[in-house]
Design an enzyme around this catalytic site. Structure first.
Site, PDB file in Angstrom:
ATOM      1  N   ILE A   1     -14.478  15.444   6.004  1.00 56.62           N
ATOM      2  CA  ILE A   1     -13.163  14.774   6.002  1.00 56.62           C
ATOM      3  C   ILE A   1     -12.946  14.097   4.641  1.00 56.62           C
ATOM      4  CG2 ILE A   1     -11.901  12.763   6.953  1.00 56.62           C
ATOM      5  CD1 ILE A   1     -11.696  14.910   8.998  1.00 56.62           C
TER       6      ILE A   1
ATOM      7  N   ASP B   1      -1.343  -0.636   6.103  1.00 58.37           N
ATOM      8  CA  ASP B   1      -1.575  -0.160   7.469  1.00 58.37           C
ATOM      9  C   ASP B   1      -3.040  -0.294   7.877  1.00 58.37           C
ATOM     10  OD1 ASP B   1      -1.827   2.121   5.494  1.00 58.37           O
ATOM     11  OD2 ASP B   1      -2.801   2.987   7.248  1.00 58.37           O
TER      12      ASP B   1
ATOM     13  N   ASP C   1     -14.159  14.995   1.811  1.00 55.91           N
ATOM     14  CA  ASP C   1     -13.890  16.027   0.809  1.00 55.91           C
ATOM     15  C   ASP C   1     -12.416  16.426   0.795  1.00 55.91           C
ATOM     16  OD1 ASP C   1     -16.445  16.067  -0.039  1.00 55.91           O
ATOM     17  OD2 ASP C   1     -17.026  17.944   0.930  1.00 55.91           O
ATOM     18  N   VAL C   2     -11.793  16.429   1.960  1.00 53.69           N
ATOM     19  CA  VAL C   2     -10.371  16.804   2.034  1.00 53.69           C
ATOM     20  C   VAL C   2      -9.555  15.860   1.136  1.00 53.69           C
ATOM     21  CG1 VAL C   2      -8.380  17.126   3.565  1.00 53.69           C
ATOM     22  CG2 VAL C   2     -10.681  17.647   4.398  1.00 53.69           C
ATOM     23  N   HIS C   3      -9.967  14.578   1.119  1.00 51.22           N
ATOM     24  CA  HIS C   3      -9.278  13.602   0.263  1.00 51.22           C
ATOM     25  C   HIS C   3      -9.809  13.670  -1.169  1.00 51.22           C
ATOM     26  CE1 HIS C   3      -7.337  11.382   3.597  1.00 51.22           C
ATOM     27  NE2 HIS C   3      -8.375  11.821   4.267  1.00 51.22           N
TER      28      HIS C   3
ATOM     29  N   ASP D   1       0.052   5.007   1.320  1.00 48.24           N
ATOM     30  CA  ASP D   1      -0.036   5.902   2.476  1.00 48.24           C
ATOM     31  C   ASP D   1       0.169   5.142   3.786  1.00 48.24           C
ATOM     32  OD1 ASP D   1      -0.870   8.488   1.202  1.00 48.24           O
ATOM     33  OD2 ASP D   1      -2.446   7.172   0.440  1.00 48.24           O
TER      34      ASP D   1
ATOM     35  N   ASP E   1       0.883  -1.151   0.000  1.00 42.43           N
ATOM     36  CA  ASP E   1       0.000   0.000   0.000  1.00 42.43           C
ATOM     37  C   ASP E   1       0.936   1.220   0.000  1.00 42.43           C
ATOM     38  OD1 ASP E   1      -2.197   1.753   0.727  1.00 42.43           O
ATOM     39  OD2 ASP E   1      -1.421   1.672   2.777  1.00 42.43           O
TER      40      ASP E   1
ATOM     41  N   LYS F   1     -18.017  13.313   8.487  1.00 48.64           N
ATOM     42  CA  LYS F   1     -17.487  12.271   7.603  1.00 48.64           C
ATOM     43  C   LYS F   1     -17.340  12.825   6.169  1.00 48.64           C
ATOM     44  CE  LYS F   1     -18.496   7.628   6.108  1.00 48.64           C
ATOM     45  NZ  LYS F   1     -19.511   6.637   5.911  1.00 48.64           N
TER      46      LYS F   1
HETATM   47 MG   LIG Z   1      -2.510   3.159   3.836  1.00 49.13          MG
END
Ligand SMILES: [Mg+2]
Length: 499
Positions: A202, A337, A204-206, A52, A50, A199
């Protein structure tokens, strides 16, 4: 009778002191890899990652950034009160793996048996009394049907949402801050709407790319330089291991980060690169085909017959991935993670080996290595054992002594919690029980470690053997060993074995 009880108490305490003083600290290695299931790197030919929090690690400033942007979205787009701007991100407030009761607006830690850990229930930024919790839940058990679904998402009928992502730390903190504001100002509000709005903000930030643009614009501020990540990838490449990347993040963002961590030629290390994969859907949904993305980010429309080195692919699904690469079964090891979205399906349905990256391990192990913690745990075990054996004395005087011991034990239990995090304690334990998070970790991850760099401490023929921990019916009572005058309690024997 009471004098002999106190004599036993003093004797056990003295033995605890002797044991602790004979132990040097730094017994547990924070850079070790821990095994839930036996696994040999000798058999591992293909390594998947992965991105991040697996290949790329972020500084705490990223959480502040996510919190601030989401808070401002709530105010500007969802018309939440302007006064919320006074709230700043609180770095040590929440821990990962907590549950949130969407209808009651309560954040809490739940153990492996679905019991709420009393003392870890928060409404806004303040704890809720045990009495109130017990009244609300008619005890402290949360029935299965109220728990969130397999992926930690709160769907229809589920009121308990579990936060499993490191990115969810700012989300939990924002929820708590907004709840705090509403309560402080006696504002009547619907907790379900609040949960959904936070939710969405948050998300939207991504989704709207705000976080991606901010990180790309100031990469040194947000990404921790990954010299050791680079070393791990180089080591695997030198040993002729195949490597691939499956991430939910977009290509530009990954490209900028990997350029910084590894260098311009990072793509040479990977045999397959898949971005915006939409995990966990990627592991389950057979319908989404792979799509090629050119180096300018333009999506191409040709049908994909091979996954080629040097190309970038978007979406797709694992079934197609298996068909095109033939990388099946236990020769593949995938690191991530997120225990649910990254690892659960792989281990349950597809038979890949899995490695969990748990950055919190490093700080927790450092705490466990302190003399204070070793002392606390040893004496706690000793006192618990004494209580267990001496409870047979039912006379009033003895019961008074036992009551004092129970109170002392309660104080120590609280300290063993607070030493990790004042509000919620350890990520892995609710007092003596494993947390809900720990239980999932042990089921879905063959191995787990603080960071990928831990791999540098092992050669690629290494076999990870889980320790044979005694089951409850196999173990002698912890305290018996102290009381019997043996030199080590099981807790200390345990750390000596890890050493
Ligand atoms: Mg990750």
């Amino acid at each position: 009778m009471t004098s002999s009880l106190w004599a036993l108490y003093n004797e056990t305490k003295k033995q605890t002191e002797d044991v602790v003083s004979s132990v040097t600290c730094s017994l547990l290695n924070p850079d070790a890899i821990f095994a839930n299931n036996e696994m040999s790197l000798e058999d591992t030919e293909i390594y998947g990652f992965d991105y991040d929090y697996t290949l790329a690690f972020y500084s705490n400033r990223l959480h502040t950034l996510i919190f601030n942007i989401a808070r401002d979205i709530l105010i500007e787009e969802h018309r939440y009160p302007e006064g919320l701007r006074a709230y700043e991100y609180i770095p040590d407030f929440a821990i990962r793996g907590l549950h949130y009761d969407v209808q009651k607006a309560l954040l809490m830690k739940i153990d492996a048996f679905h019991y709420i850990q009393l003392g870890t229930v928060y409404r806004g930024l303040h704890p809720v009394s045990d009495k109130e919790v017990i009244a609300m839940y008619e005890g402290s058990h949360v029935p299965m049907e109220q728990m969130s679904d397999f992926y930690g998402k709160s769907s229809h009928g589920h009121t308990m949402k579990q936060f499993m992502d490191i990115f969810s730390l700012p989300e939990m903190t924002l929820l708590s801050c907004v709840n705090d504001y509403f309560m402080k100002h006696n504002i009547d509000y619907e907790p379900v709407h609040l949960y959904k709005d936070v939710k969405e903000a948050i998300g939207d930030v991504h989704v709207k790319g705000i976080m991606y643009r901010a990180v790309e614009a100031d990469i040194e501020k947000y990404i921790c330089y990954g010299e050791q990540t680079h070393a791990v990838l180089r080591k695997l490449a030198e040993n002729k291991k195949k490597m691939f990347l499956i991430t939910n993040s977009p290509f530009d963002f990954v490209d900028r980060g990997m350029n910084y961590i590894v260098g311009k030629d990072w793509r040479d290390l990977f045999d397959v690169v898949i971005v915006q994969a939409d995990k966990p859907g990627f592991f389950n949904d057979k319908r989404k085909p792979f799509r090629r993305v050119n180096h300018k980010g333009v999506l191409l429309w040709d049908r994909i017959h091979r996954l080629e080195k040097g190309q970038i692919y978007k979406q797709g699904n694992l079934y197609e991935f298996l068909r095109l690469t033939g990388w099946r079964g236990s020769k593949v090891l995938y690191f991530g993670d997120h225990i649910y979205s990254d690892l659960a399906d792989l281990t349950l349905k597809h038979g890949w080996r899995t490695g969990a990256i748990i950055p919190e391990l490093r700080s927790e192990i450092k705490i466990m290595n302190t003399k204070e913690y070793v002392h606390l745990m040893t004496w706690l075990q000793g006192l618990t054992g004494l209580l267990e054996r001496m409870q047979v004395h039912r006379d009033a005087e003895s019961q008074m002594v036992l009551k004092q011991w129970i109170q002392e034990r309660e104080v120590m239990r609280l300290r063993t919690k607070n030493i990790f995090n004042n509000q919620f304690g350890s990520l892995f334990r609710t007092y003596h029980n494993p947390t809900y998070f720990s239980r999932r970790l042990s089921r879905f991850a063959d191995i787990y470690m603080a960071s990928l760099s831990c791999l540098l401490n092992y050669d690629l023929h290494h076999t990870f053997f889980p320790r044979r921990n005694p089951l409850q019916h196999e173990a002698s009572v912890w305290s018996d060993q102290v009381c019997a005058g043996t030199s080590k309690t099981p807790f200390l024997t345990e750390i000596a074995q890890i050493k």
